[in-house]
Scaffold this active site. Sequence first.
Site, short mmCIF file in Angstrom:
data_model
loop_
_atom_site.label_atom_id
_atom_site.label_comp_id
_atom_site.label_asym_id
_atom_site.label_seq_id
_atom_site.Cartn_x
_atom_site.Cartn_y
_atom_site.Cartn_z
N GLU A 123 0.80 -1.22 -0.02
CA GLU A 123 -0.01 0.01 0.06
C GLU A 123 0.82 1.36 -0.18
O GLU A 123 0.49 2.28 -0.57
CB GLU A 123 -0.83 0.02 1.17
N PHE A 128 -11.44 -6.65 13.91
CA PHE A 128 -10.46 -7.33 13.01
C PHE A 128 -10.23 -6.27 11.98
O PHE A 128 -10.96 -5.64 11.44
CB PHE A 128 -10.86 -8.81 12.14
N GLN A 129 -8.91 -5.98 11.70
CA GLN A 129 -8.52 -5.01 10.93
C GLN A 129 -8.93 -3.57 11.27
O GLN A 129 -9.18 -2.66 10.22
CB GLN A 129 -8.52 -5.25 9.54
N LYS A 138 -17.30 -0.20 5.98
CA LYS A 138 -17.94 -1.37 4.92
C LYS A 138 -19.33 -0.99 4.53
O LYS A 138 -19.64 -0.93 3.24
CB LYS A 138 -17.62 -2.73 5.08
N MET A 174 24.46 8.18 1.99
CA MET A 174 24.20 9.71 2.82
C MET A 174 24.79 9.54 4.34
O MET A 174 25.48 10.16 4.73
CB MET A 174 22.96 10.10 2.44
#
Lengths: 158, 565
Positions: free
Chosen positions: B50, B112-113, B162, B473
Site C-alpha cells: 500500500e 479485525f483490521q 464497509k 548518505m
Amino acid sequence: MTEENQRRVVSVIVINEASVLSRITDLFSGRGYNITSLTVAPIPDSRYSRLTIVTAGSVRVIEQITKQLHKLIPVLRVYEHEDMVEKEMAMIKIPITENLSDINILCEAYNGKIVNTGENTIIAIVTDEPKRIDNFLNAIKRYNPKEIVRSGAVALER
Amino acid sequence: MQISGAQMVIEAFIAEGVDTVFGYPGGAIMNVYDEIYKQDKFQHILNRHEQASVHAAEGYSKASGKVGVAMITSGPGFTNAVTGLADAYMDSIPLVVISGQVPMSLIGTDAFQEIDAVGISRSCTKHNYLVTDAKDLPRILKEAFYIARTGRPGPVHIDIPKDVTAQIEEFDYDIELDLETYKPHTKGNPRQIKKAIEAIAKAKRPLFYLGGGIINANAAYEVREFVQKTGIPAVETFMARGVLSFDDKLLIGMLGMHGSYASNMAMSETDLVIGLGVRFDDRVTGKLSEFAKNADVIHVDIDPASISKLVNADYPIVGDVKNVVSDMLEQVGKIDSNNYESWRETIINFNELHPLTFHEDSERIKPQWVVKRVGELLGDDANISTDVGQHQMWAGQFYPFTRPRQFISSSGLGTMGFGFPAAIGVKAASPEKTSINFTGDGSILMNVQELMTAVEKKIPVINIILNNNFLGMVRQWQTLFYDKRHSETDLSVQPDFVKLAEAFGGIGYRVKTKEEFDAALKDAVEKNVVAFIEVIVHRMENVMPMVPSGGSLFNMMLLEKKGDK
C-alpha cells in the site's frame, strides 16, 4: 521582534462537526505549542462552535498559531485578542464548618456567592478575570477548600 | 440516481476525470473493488504494497499535475499507506486516498483490521473524513478533490466503513460546494506587488529564489519570462528543478545543503531575495541567522502560514504564484536589467572559482558521471524520479533538467523507497517519456516488490542503481562527523540485483565500465521493459559541496581540488 513568551488569548470559530476539537488540539501538540486553558461551546442558532484558547509564546509563535489554525479546513475565523473582556469562573467546595459569612463576603468581592449548601460542604462560585481568580484562590486557601474547579477563560473583543 | 456508496466512489472518479487508480484490495474495501471490476472507465494498477500505491499516485500527480488517487483497505492497509500520505503532505502533492473501514457497528470495538484511521492521518493530511452516512458521500468526495487541488495542494484522506459502501442513497455530483470556511487566497495584493516591483528596481544584487510552489501553480513559463525580462540571476530549490532550463544563463544552480558554491554565495551576498513558492526549509537556509543576512525579502506563497514562519518577509504577498508573477510581468518595464550587470559578473566569478563538478576515477565509475551521462543520452526525453540519499542529491545537482514536472523526488519527508513506485506513476501519467529512477543499493530494497507491479502492467521503468555497497548518505555523515565509525551502513551483503530483476520478469544489467553502462541503457530503452541497471560506483564518493547541518550557507565543505589529497 520579541522572543519572550507572552500570554495570549485566541478565539476560534469552527464548524461544529465530529473530530474538530482533535484537529485543534493535535495542531498544538504536533507543533509544540502550549495550551494553558481551552473552553468550547456551540454558538446558539448556528452550525459553529467557539473555542477560547489561552496560550503562551513569542510573537512569531503566536502568529504561526493563528495562521496554522486558519489553515484547518473547518476553521472559520481566528481572533487574536488585543482589547478584550476576559472572564473565568471558579467553583470551590468548602467544609460547612468554616466561617460562611466571611466566605460570602470574599466571594462577593470577586463577583460570586455561595450557591449550594449540603450536609457537610458548601459550594461557592466566583466569576472574574483569570488573574483575579488566582488571587481569590489564594485568599480562599485559609478556609480549607476541598475541591476547586476552574472553567478556563472566555473572552470577547470589546 | 439511487446507487450504493461503492458506486458513488466510482461515479465520482469518473466525474473527476480520473484515469488511473493505484491500490490494493482487502476486506473492508471489497464493495468498492467489486465496482472497479465492473467498470471500464479507468485503469486500476495493483501495487504490491500500500505504501507503493500512494507513492505511485504521488508520481502520477507530480508528472501530470492532476489529483492522484489511491485506494486501500482498513487496518494494516491503511497504516502501510501513512508514509505515502506524510510524504505527499510534506511536498504539497494533491491526492485523494480512500481507505475501507470496518462497519459502523464495529467501530470502537477493536474489530479485525480496525484502526482509528482518521486519528492517525489527521496530522499528515490536508484534510480527512470519516464517512458515517452514504448521504454525505457525494459532497465529501467532491470536497476532497477540490480541497486536494486548490490552495496549497495536499493529500485528502476519506475513510469509508464497509456498510456505508453498501448503503444505497441518491447520488448527485452536480452539487455546488459550500465551503464557507475554506477560501484560498489566490490573487496577490496589488499594492504589495507594486511595492515589491519598486524594491526590485532599486536593488543592486537581487536574486530569485525559486521553489516547488511554482511547479504546483503551473507557473514555470511565467517565471521563465520574468527572469528573462529582468535579467536577475536565479537559484532553485531541489523541489524547483526544471522551473528554469539547465542551459538558462541566469540559472546559477541549486542552493542549500548540497547546493553549488555560486548559488549559496549568491544567497549570502544578495540584497534582495525574491522568493517564489518557497518555504525556507532548513535544508535550504542552513543557519537562519546567517541566511541572506543583508537582504530584504519578497516572499510570494499561497500559504499564509509559510510567510514569515522562519525568515521575516519585508514584502509578504499571499497568492497563487502564477497570478502574482503575471501581475508583476505587467510592471516589469520599471526594472532595468542593465543595473545588475556587475552582480551577474560576480556570480560568474563565483562559478569559475568553485564550479559544480567531480573528479573522474580511472578504476571505478563515479556516480555523478552516470547522472550526467543519462542526461546526455536521454535529456529531455526522460522523466527522472529518485529515491533518497546520495544518488538523489547527485541527480538534483547534475541532471540537465529542461522542463517542470520532469523531476520527481521525495523532498520534504525524504522517503527511501519512494522512487520506484513513483516512477511507475510517472510512466502511467506520461507514457511517451522514458521513466528513469535513480536509486541506491539501500533505497531500492525498500519497495523492490514493485518489480511485480511494473512487469505485470508492462510499465517499463528503468531503475539505475548506483551501487556503492553503502547506505551512502549516512555513511558520508559518519565519515565526516562521526570519526569514520560506519555504524550499520555497510551494505556489502547484497542480493544479486540482476537475478532479482529477472526473477520478477524484468531485465537486469550489472555494469562496471562506461561502455557497459551506455550499452545497458541503450538496450533497456530499446527493449522497453522493466529494468535494473546496477552500476558499480566508487564506494567512498561524497556529495559536495556540503553545508554541515545547522551551518551557514557560505561555510561550505568543498570538493578537494585535484591533487589536494
